[in-house]
Design a protein around this motif. Structure first.
Motif, short mmCIF file in Angstrom:
data_model
loop_
_atom_site.label_atom_id
_atom_site.label_comp_id
_atom_site.label_asym_id
_atom_site.label_seq_id
_atom_site.Cartn_x
_atom_site.Cartn_y
_atom_site.Cartn_z
N GLN A 29 23.87 1.94 17.60
CA GLN A 29 25.11 1.84 18.38
C GLN A 29 25.07 0.64 19.31
O GLN A 29 26.07 -0.06 19.48
N LEU A 30 23.92 0.38 19.89
CA LEU A 30 23.77 -0.76 20.78
C LEU A 30 23.95 -2.07 20.01
O LEU A 30 24.62 -2.99 20.47
N LYS A 31 23.35 -2.12 18.81
CA LYS A 31 23.49 -3.32 17.99
C LYS A 31 24.95 -3.53 17.60
O LYS A 31 25.46 -4.65 17.62
N ALA A 32 25.62 -2.46 17.23
CA ALA A 32 27.02 -2.57 16.83
C ALA A 32 27.88 -3.02 18.01
O ALA A 32 28.83 -3.78 17.86
N LYS A 33 27.53 -2.56 19.22
CA LYS A 33 28.30 -2.88 20.40
C LYS A 33 28.11 -4.34 20.80
O LYS A 33 29.06 -5.03 21.17
N HIS A 34 26.88 -4.82 20.74
CA HIS A 34 26.58 -6.18 21.18
C HIS A 34 26.48 -7.18 20.04
O HIS A 34 26.34 -8.38 20.28
N GLY A 35 26.52 -6.71 18.82
CA GLY A 35 26.41 -7.62 17.67
C GLY A 35 27.62 -8.53 17.57
O GLY A 35 28.68 -8.26 18.12
N LYS A 36 27.44 -9.63 16.84
CA LYS A 36 28.54 -10.59 16.69
C LYS A 36 29.46 -10.12 15.57
O LYS A 36 29.02 -9.89 14.44
N ALA A 37 30.70 -10.03 15.88
CA ALA A 37 31.70 -9.69 14.87
C ALA A 37 32.11 -10.98 14.18
O ALA A 37 32.02 -12.07 14.75
N PRO A 38 32.53 -10.88 12.93
CA PRO A 38 32.97 -12.11 12.26
C PRO A 38 34.15 -12.71 13.00
O PRO A 38 35.09 -12.01 13.39
#
Length: 184
Positions: A29-38
């Protein structure tokens, strides 16, 4: 490590999930929240893509046109080569007249060539500013490649007239005799 949310804490207390599983889900969840979206495509990128597509389409159209021109030039060259190779030598002093380009043209032929022209065994083809006699087979090959080069062909004209005429017309005109020595 991220703090588990209240639902996760309740599931841990109830013993329905393991602590390692809660930690793994929290990391995801943390990765999804802070990850770069295209990144969304900008107007400049969309315009550049549209220009690229238009250029590719134009290039395809130009290439197709170039291929068509090359093919027609190749066929014209083949037709000229057939005329040069298969032309029948002319000799004689009888004037054979025919129309080409709205004008009456004249070739000097002998009696045998005149009869072959009249029967359709020979055709007249244009080669540059000259006119050449060709056998029917060679004339058909030239016609396949460039029909505009065939100036006179009595064999083809007779076929099309025969298809158009009716037996009633043939019976009517049979009563009129055409002189054998008619040469114009």
């Amino acid at each position: 490590m991220a703090k588990p949310n209240p639902l996760q804490e309740q599931l841990l207390k109830a013993g329905l999930v393991k602590k390692s599983k809660v930690s793994e889900v929290a990391r995801e969840q943390l990765k999804a929240k802070h990850g770069k979206a295209p990144a969304a495509a900008t107007d400049i990128q969309r315009e550049a893509e549209r220009v690229r597509a238009e250029k590719a389409e134009r290039d395809r159209a130009l290439e197709m046109e170039r291929k068509v021109k090359a093919r027609s030039a190749e066929l014209a060259a083949q037709a000229r080569q057939i005329i040069a190779d298969k032309k029948v030598p002319r000799s004689g002093d009888i004037e054979y007249r025919f129309t080409a380009d709205g004008a009456i043209r004249t070739l000097l032929v002998d009696e045998a060539l005149r009869k072959q022209l009249a029967s359709g065994a020979l055709v007249i083809a244009r080669q540059g500013d000259r006119y050449e006699l060709l056998p029917r087979a060679a004339g058909d090959k030239v016609r396949e490649r460039d029909a505009a080069l065939i100036v006179l062909d009595h064999g083809k004209a007779a076929d099309s007239e025969a298809a158009e005429s009716t037996s009633e017309d043939d019976a009517y005109y049979a009563q009129f005799q055409v002189p054998d020595d008619l040469v114009w």
